[in-house]
Design a protein around this motif. Structure first.
Motif, short mmCIF file in Angstrom:
data_model
loop_
_atom_site.label_atom_id
_atom_site.label_comp_id
_atom_site.label_asym_id
_atom_site.label_seq_id
_atom_site.Cartn_x
_atom_site.Cartn_y
_atom_site.Cartn_z
N PHE A 1 9.99 -10.79 -3.55
CA PHE A 1 8.95 -10.08 -2.78
C PHE A 1 7.68 -9.96 -3.61
O PHE A 1 6.57 -10.14 -3.09
N LEU A 2 7.83 -9.67 -4.90
CA LEU A 2 6.66 -9.57 -5.78
C LEU A 2 5.91 -10.90 -5.82
O LEU A 2 4.68 -10.93 -5.79
N GLY B 1 -5.80 -5.60 3.61
CA GLY B 1 -5.48 -4.34 4.28
C GLY B 1 -6.12 -3.14 3.61
O GLY B 1 -6.87 -3.27 2.64
N SER B 2 -5.80 -1.97 4.11
CA SER B 2 -6.36 -0.72 3.59
C SER B 2 -5.62 -0.30 2.32
O SER B 2 -4.39 -0.15 2.32
N ALA B 3 -6.36 -0.09 1.25
CA ALA B 3 -5.74 0.37 -0.01
C ALA B 3 -5.15 1.77 0.15
O ALA B 3 -4.28 2.17 -0.62
N LEU B 4 -5.61 2.52 1.16
CA LEU B 4 -5.10 3.88 1.38
C LEU B 4 -3.70 3.86 1.99
O LEU B 4 -2.85 4.66 1.61
N THR B 5 -3.45 2.95 2.92
CA THR B 5 -2.24 3.04 3.74
C THR B 5 -1.32 1.84 3.66
O THR B 5 -0.22 1.88 4.19
N HIS B 6 -1.74 0.72 3.01
CA HIS B 6 -0.86 -0.44 2.93
C HIS B 6 0.33 -0.12 2.04
O HIS B 6 0.18 0.42 0.95
N PRO B 7 1.56 -0.46 2.49
CA PRO B 7 2.75 -0.08 1.71
C PRO B 7 2.96 -0.90 0.44
O PRO B 7 3.64 -0.45 -0.48
N TYR B 8 2.38 -2.10 0.36
CA TYR B 8 2.71 -3.00 -0.74
C TYR B 8 1.52 -3.49 -1.56
O TYR B 8 1.72 -4.02 -2.66
N LEU B 9 0.31 -3.35 -1.04
CA LEU B 9 -0.87 -3.82 -1.76
C LEU B 9 -1.93 -2.73 -1.75
O LEU B 9 -2.43 -2.35 -0.68
N ILE C 1 3.27 -3.51 -5.01
CA ILE C 1 4.42 -2.61 -4.89
C ILE C 1 5.51 -3.32 -4.09
O ILE C 1 5.26 -3.84 -3.01
N THR C 2 6.72 -3.36 -4.64
CA THR C 2 7.84 -3.93 -3.88
C THR C 2 8.67 -2.81 -3.27
O THR C 2 8.72 -1.70 -3.81
N ASP D 1 4.74 -14.58 -18.21
CA ASP D 1 5.37 -14.66 -16.88
C ASP D 1 4.31 -14.51 -15.80
O ASP D 1 3.59 -13.51 -15.80
N PRO D 2 4.21 -15.46 -14.87
CA PRO D 2 3.21 -15.33 -13.79
C PRO D 2 3.30 -13.99 -13.05
O PRO D 2 2.28 -13.43 -12.65
N LEU D 3 4.53 -13.47 -12.90
CA LEU D 3 4.70 -12.18 -12.21
C LEU D 3 4.47 -10.98 -13.13
O LEU D 3 4.45 -9.85 -12.67
N GLY D 4 4.33 -11.23 -14.42
CA GLY D 4 4.17 -10.14 -15.37
C GLY D 4 5.48 -9.48 -15.76
O GLY D 4 5.50 -8.51 -16.53
N VAL D 5 6.59 -10.03 -15.28
CA VAL D 5 7.92 -9.47 -15.52
C VAL D 5 8.92 -10.57 -15.18
O VAL D 5 8.59 -11.50 -14.43
#
Length: 519
Positions: free
Chosen positions: A84-85, A51-59, A71-72, A336-340
């Motif tokens: 979700f992450l 998706g668009s890096a400008l407008t995508h809510p999560y990536l 972003i979660t 951690d695979p998720l980094g957290v």
């Protein structure tokens, strides 16, 4: 123990509304570098399928086209946030071709500044502003510094908590003013105690030599390709990490919302001769002032309010108050695979609530400088058993202070665990208390021990874990309905970007002037 903390905990435990602290909203923003299978920085564009890096809510992307940001949404349950992450990581690996996500905060081997591609967001005015801002960061601090990744933890207290807490405090203020004031109490106490996060969760005790063209004073050679500090916890949070010397004289007060906004506004409007030499005009940087915009201020914790389209963050705070806090002191957790991980987030939630409930007098410049000193020294030398920190004009051992903080957190964890027989917050606290007693249990110590035992450079260590994490996500099932959901989000984000670009009707220079003229 802090008497005010004791009184507040007693009142909250005895309130008729049980589980009063349950349901605070938790969100994560996690950065990860895309790398090639050979362990070098990827130079491919942000994958179009995401998706668009400008407008995508999560990536989206952070500084670089190669630096993904996950972003979660904010969830009341930590498990939902992490689920979700995980889903977004699975999706990214579904679309990555011959690339991996780097497993650590400190970057892979990077040739030089010119090899770091700056993120692009299309031809709209807002997209151009995001790109030029990043170009300015590159001129001011260097592009390589911007490839350092981190994890941001966004947190807000439950909405139902605030009226009860306000009543218990016998406070006559309007509710939002009360909320603002106490979020700033939290922020000040995190300035005082935030060094503990680097000690417990710092995961960057070593760095590839390519990141530092000359060896800074104090660093030792671990092997031909790696620098390290023997007691370091988080080089990312040290002077060689995500810092810059031009901000050392910025003294932004967290004593109130109005002082914080005034301090940032002044920095954004104050010309700075070293930056005037770079040039402006909307091409090299957004302006030649101490800060281009609010986000350039590298603080470990920020008060936040969701902005409306084109609105300055300081104005959003002034108009609608503090909505949540953003903690920016976390390294990417290499193991951690998720980094957290879940116990880590439970501990951090309890620590932030402790910061809210403890006595939190205003801080003067000298006290803010002492807090910054503690943060820096805990990052570079935190595992030194003899390390002393500054507090109230005196010094005390880091370990003694860390034990005291963990003891104070027990009452907070008891409140958070109300009604839960598994006691997850108490268990999360106990696991961190063990690290205070035994520094070899900290992630930073474990990383150096493992590198030594395996005779691995930092790059080899991080590359091995990056491959392991990739296998982990590729083996997780990704349903057709989930793929369709994210495909729809991606398509919608591209439509939104085209709509933003079509709606522009003024030149970029005028757009920028109007943005900064907001009052």
């Amino acid at each position: 123990m802090d008497k005010r903390l004791q009184d507040r905990l007693r009142r909250l435990i005895n309130t008729t509304q049980k589980r009063i602290l349950k349901g605070g909203k938790k969100g994560i923003e996690k950065e990860s570098l895309r790398i090639t299978l050979e362990g070098k920085l990827a130079h491919t564009p942000h994958p179009r399928a995401l998706g668009s890096a400008l407008t995508h809510p999560y990536l989206t992307t952070d500084y670089s086209e190669s630096l993904l940001e996950f972003i979660t949404p904010p969830y009341a349950e930590i498990q939902e946030t992490l689920a979700f992450l995980s889903l977004t990581h699975q999706l990214v690996y579904h679309h990555l071709e011959r690339e991996l996500l780097w497993a650590t905060s400190m970057p892979c081997a990077v040739k030089d500044d010119s090899s770091v591609p700056i993120a692009r967001y299309g031809r709209s005015n807002v997209g151009t502003m995001k790109h030029v801002y990043r170009r300015g960061l590159g001129y001011r601090y260097g592009r390589m510094m911007q490839t350092i990744a981190g994890v941001h933890f966004n947190y807000s207290l439950p909405e139902a908590f605030w009226p009860i807490f306000k009543e218990q405090e016998n406070n006559p203020q309007p509710l939002q003013e009360f909320i603002n004031e106490h979020y700033f109490c939290l922020l000040r106490n995190f300035q005082r105690l935030g060094w503990l996060v680097s000690y417990l969760f710092g995961a960057s005790p070593a760095v590839c030599k390519s990141f530092l063209k000359a060896r800074p004073g104090g660093l030792s050679a671990f092997d031909p390709g790696t620098y390290f500090l023997p007691y370091a916890t988080s080089l990312r949070m040290s002077d060689i990490g995500y810092k810059n010397k031009h901000q050392t004289n910025l003294d932004i007060s967290y004593n109130s919302l109005s002082e914080y906004v005034a301090g940032l506004t002044q920095a954004i409007e104050t010309p700075y001769p070293p930056y005037e030499k770079i040039g402006a005009g909307g091409h090299y940087q957004l302006n030649t002032n101490r800060l281009q915009i609010e986000n350039e201020y590298y603080s470990f914790m920020r008060p936040k309010q969701v902005t409306q389209s084109g609105e300055k963050p300081t104005l959003a705070l002034k108009r609608r108050g503090v909505q949540y806090v953003e903690m920016r002191a976390l390294d990417v957790s290499a193991y951690d695979p998720l980094g957290v991980n879940e116990p880590q987030l439970r501990f951090l939630e309890a620590l932030l609530i402790l910061c809210l409930l403890k006595e939190s007098p205003p801080m003067n410049t000298e006290q803010r400088r002492a807090a910054e000193h503690n943060q820096r020294i805990a990052a570079c030398c935190g595992r030194d058993p003899h390390l002393e920190l500054q507090t109230n004009g005196q010094t005390r051992l880091l370990r003694d202070w860390a034990r005291e903080i963990c003891d104070e957190m027990m009452g907070v964890c008891e409140l958070l665990d109300q009604g839960d027989p598994h006691q997850p917050y108490a268990k999360a606290l106990a696991s961190q208390q063990e690290k205070v007693l035994r520094e070899e249990k900290t992630p930073s110590a474990q990383i150096l021990t493992e590198m030594k035992q395996r005779q691995e450079s930092f790059n080899d260590f991080a590359m091995r874990l990056s491959k392991e994490h990739a296998q982990y996500f590729k083996q997780l099932p990704l349903g057709e309905d989930q793929l369709q959901y994210f495909a729809g989000l991606a398509q919608q984000s591209w439509q939104q970007q085209r709509a933003v670009e079509a709606a522009d009707n003024i030149p970029f220079k005028e757009y920028l002037a109007r943005y900064f003229a907001q009052r």
